[in-house]
Motif scaffolding. Structure first.
Motif, PDB file in Angstrom:
ATOM      1  N   TYR A  47       0.849  -1.195   0.000  1.00 53.78           N
ATOM      2  CA  TYR A  47       0.000   0.000   0.000  1.00 53.78           C
ATOM      3  C   TYR A  47       0.885   1.245   0.000  1.00 53.78           C
ATOM      4  O   TYR A  47       2.041   1.215   0.416  1.00 53.78           O
ATOM      5  CB  TYR A  47      -0.943   0.005   1.207  1.00 53.78           C
ATOM      6  N   GLU A  48       0.281   2.338  -0.469  1.00 55.23           N
ATOM      7  CA  GLU A  48       0.974   3.632  -0.452  1.00 55.23           C
ATOM      8  C   GLU A  48      -0.050   4.731  -0.215  1.00 55.23           C
ATOM      9  O   GLU A  48      -1.109   4.769  -0.842  1.00 55.23           O
ATOM     10  CB  GLU A  48       1.707   3.882  -1.773  1.00 55.23           C
ATOM     11  N   LEU A  49       0.261   5.648   0.709  1.00 58.88           N
ATOM     12  CA  LEU A  49      -0.549   6.827   1.006  1.00 58.88           C
ATOM     13  C   LEU A  49       0.267   8.074   0.651  1.00 58.88           C
ATOM     14  O   LEU A  49       1.495   7.995   0.473  1.00 58.88           O
ATOM     15  CB  LEU A  49      -0.920   6.854   2.497  1.00 58.88           C
ATOM     16  N   TYR A  53       0.934  10.879   5.674  1.00 61.74           N
ATOM     17  CA  TYR A  53      -0.102   9.964   6.175  1.00 61.74           C
ATOM     18  C   TYR A  53       0.497   8.560   6.325  1.00 61.74           C
ATOM     19  O   TYR A  53       1.447   8.184   5.624  1.00 61.74           O
ATOM     20  CB  TYR A  53      -1.294   9.903   5.228  1.00 61.74           C
ATOM     21  N   GLN A  54      -0.084   7.800   7.219  1.00 62.88           N
ATOM     22  CA  GLN A  54       0.357   6.422   7.403  1.00 62.88           C
ATOM     23  C   GLN A  54      -0.785   5.587   7.982  1.00 62.88           C
ATOM     24  O   GLN A  54      -1.735   6.132   8.572  1.00 62.88           O
ATOM     25  CB  GLN A  54       1.567   6.365   8.340  1.00 62.88           C
ATOM     26  N   LEU A  55      -0.701   4.281   7.805  1.00 61.79           N
ATOM     27  CA  LEU A  55      -1.662   3.371   8.437  1.00 61.79           C
ATOM     28  C   LEU A  55      -1.177   3.025   9.835  1.00 61.79           C
ATOM     29  O   LEU A  55       0.033   2.939  10.083  1.00 61.79           O
ATOM     30  CB  LEU A  55      -1.820   2.086   7.612  1.00 61.79           C
ATOM     31  N   ASP A  56      -2.102   2.853  10.726  1.00 58.17           N
ATOM     32  CA  ASP A  56      -1.773   2.521  12.112  1.00 58.17           C
ATOM     33  C   ASP A  56      -1.199   1.100  12.156  1.00 58.17           C
ATOM     34  O   ASP A  56      -1.925   0.119  11.980  1.00 58.17           O
ATOM     35  CB  ASP A  56      -3.026   2.622  12.981  1.00 58.17           C
ATOM     36  N   ASN A  65       6.532   0.237   6.369  1.00 60.00           N
ATOM     37  CA  ASN A  65       7.895   0.294   5.844  1.00 60.00           C
ATOM     38  C   ASN A  65       8.766   1.108   6.806  1.00 60.00           C
ATOM     39  O   ASN A  65       8.389   2.206   7.220  1.00 60.00           O
ATOM     40  CB  ASN A  65       7.886   0.934   4.457  1.00 60.00           C
ATOM     41  N   ALA A  66       9.929   0.568   7.139  1.00 60.43           N
ATOM     42  CA  ALA A  66      10.798   1.226   8.129  1.00 60.43           C
ATOM     43  C   ALA A  66      11.354   2.550   7.619  1.00 60.43           C
ATOM     44  O   ALA A  66      11.680   3.440   8.414  1.00 60.43           O
ATOM     45  CB  ALA A  66      11.941   0.284   8.518  1.00 60.43           C
ATOM     46  N   GLN A  71       4.213   3.973   3.377  1.00 64.53           N
ATOM     47  CA  GLN A  71       4.139   2.736   2.608  1.00 64.53           C
ATOM     48  C   GLN A  71       4.237   1.532   3.551  1.00 64.53           C
ATOM     49  O   GLN A  71       4.662   1.660   4.702  1.00 64.53           O
ATOM     50  CB  GLN A  71       5.273   2.668   1.573  1.00 64.53           C
ATOM     51  N   GLY A  72       3.844   0.387   3.028  1.00 66.48           N
ATOM     52  CA  GLY A  72       3.928  -0.817   3.847  1.00 66.48           C
ATOM     53  C   GLY A  72       3.211  -1.978   3.194  1.00 66.48           C
ATOM     54  O   GLY A  72       2.971  -1.985   1.976  1.00 66.48           O
TER      55      GLY A  72
END
Length: 743
Positions: A47-49, A53-56, A65-66, A71-72
């Motif tokens: 995913y990418e925002l 912004y980031q997902l919890d 993603n570190a 992203q993640g």
């Protein structure tokens, strides 16, 4: 690479997968109460925002993603259902929510889920309708108390009124409603009246606003010179305002109120809200049909109407009405495993559905009484609870009767076999194990299964539900496993059940496929391993193979001479006593069979003289028959003896061991023995005696040659005159009294 892009609250979201056909933008999501953007379980999604912004990443399905926190990866694994992931800004404040639906890998999981929940509802209401079920108390739904309980109740109701059968029933009613003739009065032009009744004729003479008739009109002959311009007339017309249609309207309005109340109490945007809204809209569309405008409210419900009970459409609606109130009362703790927190775990639901499917099958084969099945429904604080939960043991007992045998039968759901129990108790040899379903058989004369376990008189057959197995080769395929296949793990688990759980006769996979596999361990139906197809379908479950297998198992248990029966009795005989210990060398075989020292018997016999011994060396030995002292009793140990140890006067040990080569003893008279060279009798009374004769040959086995045994230490040996009496011992005991060579 597959890519899905969309916005949530003006925040652009990108989802990508290396696997094609696993990302969906579903426009029909509201119909099924699902989220619009959907994934498939068992895959990884990048995913990418936008920056900032980031997902919890505290969410269990999210890996951030570190280096780039916007992203993640989203990893659903085996989770199926609704996923709600908070979207955070740079200050880690929640600004939006990413809502996704995780689909099952099964393409038809939607219909399967709906069908299985509908079937479970039907089975539960059947249980509730039993005369001994607790259905008399009235319960009201407390919407504020437990939202999960509310969703469970709604799910049961939804399965009653939101299915194809219900939809077809309403369509039949709308297209072919029951009608009745009603009479209505209307004022019409007299000249348009085609048929005159007594009511109309009376008005010809009394009506006002009259018109004169010509003098030539034939009514002048009866004194009628004029007729009214208009009169009132009765006419008949079709009306849908029947008691049956009033019931239909009342039922739909009741269902609508229930679903509307659920929707109003649910959180906006939640799964419960979306599903309740979809059902509410469907019910409203039905009630907007013009047919209901001419139907009044009922003053009473005539549920015994032949039309409601027999006519297509009405019959199905009546059925839904009868179960509606009961379904609204029903709670199911096990339902949390299926749909708590937005889950839609169709695999777990398949496991529950199989319980009722197997119960129906076993009820036909075994006498499982209604009082047993009624235990599945119990009163709870907030309604009636279905006592079926994953990981919680449920047992139903029955009896299997034939003209030749009676057996106790127990059908268990999630029965645990402890790894801590020691033989001869029931359980597992190693770790604790809990098959999905266990069918147990033991003799009717043994009341408790625990006693049958200790006596080696119980047999367990295990079944495991595997919804996500699509084809049989996913169980038995030798090829390398992929992330989407389950393959060898399932069949290896059946091996584990069979080998680890004591007294197991077979272990089998149940899956929604088409092919069956049935592998027998030896010459009989059990012990064995295999797989059987059982599909969630009303008309084509494929359960025939499983039913045929159960019938084979039934016939097997009737057979008292089966190898399994023999083996269980042997196991009990072998393990009931403390095991023997034998470290002395003995031959491996006797003829073409292996020697089992505890079951290899030795005759210890006496000879009186050198003349007697010379006769024995010719290959025969005799025992006296009759009831006198020294006579040999024909016990099993005597007839089945393999060796003969000879001794004579004043001996304490003997190395004179012979092998018995005859299949059994033969009966000779004294006279017949003397004809074969036996020493002549010194007493005439000896000619009245008979003897058992066996054929023997000297042992040549290296383990026995040159060895001596102190037979006076054998348990059956007697001193005095009795020491000349023949007796038996086992090879194990004989080898324990072997004389050690002197140094």
């Amino acid at each position: 690479m597959e890519l899905l892009e969309f916005n949530i609250d003006d925040i652009k979201v990108k989802l990508a997968s290396k696997v094609k056909g696993v990302l969906f933008d579903c426009e029909d999501h509201l119909e099924f109460g699902e989220e619009r953007y959907q994934l498939v379980e068992g895959n990884f999604y990048q995913y990418e925002l936008p920056e900032g912004y980031q997902l919890d990443d505290r969410h269990e399905l999210v890996e951030t993603n570190a280096f780039h926190t916007n992203q993640g990866r989203i990893t659903p694994n085996i989770y199926v259902g609704q996923v709600s992931i908070p979207v955070l800004d740079a200050e880690e404040t929640k600004v939006a929510e990413l809502k996704l639906e995780v689909r099952s890998i099964k393409a038809n999981y939607r219909s399967d889920y709906r069908f299985m929940l509908e079937t479970i509802t039907e089975k539960c209401t059947d249980l509730l309708l039993q005369s001994n079920s607790p259905v008399t108390q009235h319960f009201d739904i407390d919407y504020e108390k437990d939202s999960s309980s509310t969703y469970q109740r709604f799910s049961f109701i939804k399965s009653v009124i939101d299915n194809e059968e219900f939809d077809e029933a309403i369509q039949r009613i709308l297209t072919s409603p029951v009608t009745k003739w009603i009479e209505k009065t209307e004022v019409v032009n007299t000249q348009r009246i085609k048929r005159l009744g007594s009511f109309e004729i009376r008005q010809l003479t009394t009506g006002s606003q009259r018109t004169s008739l010509p003098s030539s009109h034939h009514l002048h002959s009866v004194g009628l010179t004029s007729i009214p311009n208009k009169i009132s007339s009765y006419s008949k017309t079709d009306s849908v305002d029947t008691p049956e249609n009033r019931f239909v309207k009342h039922a739909l309005e009741t269902y609508l109120k229930f679903c509307s109340d659920i929707q109003s109490k649910a959180s906006v945007g939640s799964r419960l809200y979306l599903e309740a809204k979809a059902v509410t809209q469907k019910l409203e569309s039905y009630l907007h049909n013009t047919i209901f405008k001419g139907i009044s409210r009922p003053t009473s419900l005539k549920l015994n109407s032949p039309i409601l009970q027999r006519k297509e459409g009405y019959r199905e609606l009546l059925k839904s009405w009868l179960v509606f109130d009961l379904a609204a009362k029903l709670t199911w703790q096990g339902g949390d495993d299926v749909y708590r927190a937005g889950k839609r775990d169709v695999a777990t639901l398949y496991e529950y559905w199989l319980f009722f499917t197997l119960l129906d099958l076993f009820k036909d084969a075994f006498e499982i009484e209604p009082k047993e099945t009624s235990k599945l429904i119990q009163k709870t604080n907030d309604g009636l609870g279905l006592q079926l939960k994953q990981g919680q043991h449920t047992a139903l007992k029955g009896v299997f009767n034939t003209s030749t045998r009676e057996l106790n039968v127990s059908f268990n759901y999630n029965k645990s076999f402890s790894g801590k129990s020691e033989y001869p108790e029931g359980g597992s040899w190693t770790k604790s194990m809990r098959p999905d379903y266990t069918l147990s058989f033991w003799p009717k004369s043994i009341t408790k299964v625990e006693e049958a376990e200790r006596l080696e008189q119980v047999v367990h057959i295990h079944f495991d539900a595997k919804y996500k197995v699509l084809h049989l080769n996913q169980i038995i395929d030798e090829e390398e496993e992929t992330s989407r296949s389950f393959k060898n793990a399932d069949i290896l688990k059946m091996h584990a059940y069979k080998d680890a759980i004591r007294r197991t006769g077979g272990a089998y996979v149940l899956y929604p496929g088409t092919e069956s596999m049935k592998e027998k361990g030896f010459h009989e139906i059990i012990p064995g391993l295999g797989a059987f197809p059982v599909r969630p379908s009303r008309t084509n479950t494929g359960i025939a193979d499983l039913k045929a297998f159960i019938l084979e198992v039934i016939n097997h248990f009737v057979n008292r001479a089966s190898q399994r029966e023999f083996l269980s009795n042997k196991v009990y005989d072998i393990y009931r006593d403390k095991p023997s210990e034998l470290n002395e060398p003995i031959p491996e075989k006797y003829g073409d069979k292996n020697i089992i020292p505890d079951e290899t018997f030795v005759l210890v016999g006496f000879y009186r003289s050198a003349e007697h011994y010379n006769w024995i060396k010719k290959g025969q030995y005799n025992f006296r028959m009759g009831s006198g002292n020294g006579s040999l009793i024909l016990e099993q140990e005597v007839i089945g003896a393999k060796y003969l140890l000879l001794h004579t006067h004043k001996e304490k040990k003997s190395g004179d061991l012979w092998k018995i080569v005859s299949k059994g003893p033969k009966v000779y008279s004294r006279l017949n023995l003397e004809k074969k060279g036996y020493p002549k009798a010194t007493d005439e009374k000896d000619y009245e005696k008979h003897y058992l004769v066996i054929e023997i040959e000297k042992v040549t086995d290296k383990e026995f040659v040159g060895r001596e045994w102190d037979y006076t230490k054998l348990s059956n040996y007697s001193e005095g005159n009795a020491k000349a009496y023949p007796f038996t011992t086992t090879l194990t005991e004989l080898m324990k009294v072997i004389m050690k060579p002197t140094q």
